[in-house]
Design a protein around this motif. Sequence first.
Motif, mmCIF file in Angstrom:
data_model
loop_
_atom_site.group_PDB
_atom_site.id
_atom_site.type_symbol
_atom_site.label_atom_id
_atom_site.label_comp_id
_atom_site.label_asym_id
_atom_site.label_seq_id
_atom_site.Cartn_x
_atom_site.Cartn_y
_atom_site.Cartn_z
ATOM 1 N N THR A 27 0.835 -1.203 0.000
ATOM 2 C CA THR A 27 0.000 0.000 0.000
ATOM 3 C C THR A 27 0.869 1.252 0.000
ATOM 4 O O THR A 27 0.629 2.184 -0.772
ATOM 5 C CB THR A 27 -0.934 0.019 1.224
ATOM 6 O OG1 THR A 27 -1.824 -1.097 1.159
ATOM 7 C CG2 THR A 27 -1.757 1.298 1.265
ATOM 8 N N TYR A 30 2.793 1.828 -3.445
ATOM 9 C CA TYR A 30 2.037 2.345 -4.581
ATOM 10 C C TYR A 30 1.269 3.633 -4.272
ATOM 11 O O TYR A 30 1.094 4.475 -5.155
ATOM 12 C CB TYR A 30 1.043 1.284 -5.075
ATOM 13 C CG TYR A 30 1.710 0.054 -5.628
ATOM 14 C CD1 TYR A 30 2.624 0.131 -6.670
ATOM 15 C CD2 TYR A 30 1.441 -1.209 -5.087
ATOM 16 C CE1 TYR A 30 3.243 -1.002 -7.171
ATOM 17 C CE2 TYR A 30 2.054 -2.351 -5.590
ATOM 18 C CZ TYR A 30 2.947 -2.243 -6.628
ATOM 19 O OH TYR A 30 3.569 -3.364 -7.118
ATOM 20 N N SER A 31 0.791 3.790 -3.043
ATOM 21 C CA SER A 31 -0.062 4.943 -2.740
ATOM 22 C C SER A 31 0.715 6.250 -2.625
ATOM 23 O O SER A 31 0.175 7.315 -2.964
ATOM 24 C CB SER A 31 -0.853 4.701 -1.451
ATOM 25 O OG SER A 31 0.011 4.583 -0.337
ATOM 26 N N LEU A 34 1.435 7.498 -6.201
ATOM 27 C CA LEU A 34 0.142 7.827 -6.784
ATOM 28 C C LEU A 34 -0.443 9.076 -6.139
ATOM 29 O O LEU A 34 -1.070 9.907 -6.805
ATOM 30 C CB LEU A 34 -0.818 6.646 -6.622
ATOM 31 C CG LEU A 34 -2.221 6.822 -7.238
ATOM 32 C CD1 LEU A 34 -2.121 7.083 -8.728
ATOM 33 C CD2 LEU A 34 -3.078 5.584 -6.968
ATOM 34 N N VAL A 113 -4.778 1.139 -1.844
ATOM 35 C CA VAL A 113 -3.929 2.089 -2.575
ATOM 36 C C VAL A 113 -4.737 3.309 -3.014
ATOM 37 O O VAL A 113 -4.303 4.455 -2.819
ATOM 38 C CB VAL A 113 -3.268 1.406 -3.783
ATOM 39 C CG1 VAL A 113 -2.616 2.441 -4.698
ATOM 40 C CG2 VAL A 113 -2.225 0.406 -3.328
#
Length: 234
Positions: A27, A30-31, A34, A113
């Motif tokens: 998490t 990628y978060s 992003l 995410v």
Amino acid sequence: MSKEQISTLFGLMLEYIPNTMKIFGFTLLYSIPLGMIAALLKMCKFKPISWLTNVYILIMRGTPLLLQLIVAQYAVPYIRMASGCPAPIRDFLNSIDIKTDSYTFNMILVAFVLNYAAYFAEIFRGGISSVPVGQYEAAGALGFSKTQTFFRIILPQVVKRVIPASSNEIITLVNDTSLASAIPYMEVMYIAKKQVPTYASLVPLFMAGLFYFVFAALLTLLFSYIEKKFNYYK
């Protein structure tokens, strides 16, 4: 509960700690990037892009993470059954095996995410907006391009400013991983709930709570150390 039962239960929970750690680690992996992308898109001067980004952030922050997990988990089978679903999409969805552990994990990861990226986006946007405009102008006067200005001058300051808020979100994520047990997914909290009727005791839940507490405490100490390192003006 006897010492032998507690020891057995502790060993069982240790087997599933990696599953919880996978949710937490992936998490964050990628978060965070992003979230940075979403922050930049929200600040975009092209109104349709910033508007769509605002809608995404509003939906992710305005609905419970548990609801998002349930939607992610059951979206594929329900879309399959939808009468208006185009044939190519239905064929693709039919190729997905929804009974595997990897499918469950991937859907959990998608929900986590997208949810945490929305929160990080607001944190990063606030950090970027807090940098004085004069620094952009000074960088331009020195011949820096917009890309060089962002990565060499703005981003290091943003990182310093967002550490406290980001650390709070990351510590919250530790406890939010327990929501995956509602899907269900074989992680610490799920195993603890399954053992309560087996042992006719709440000890499994207390042991799971101890794991989350220790993990959060370690992260708190880590971020306290990082904050001190970044306080280079004090």
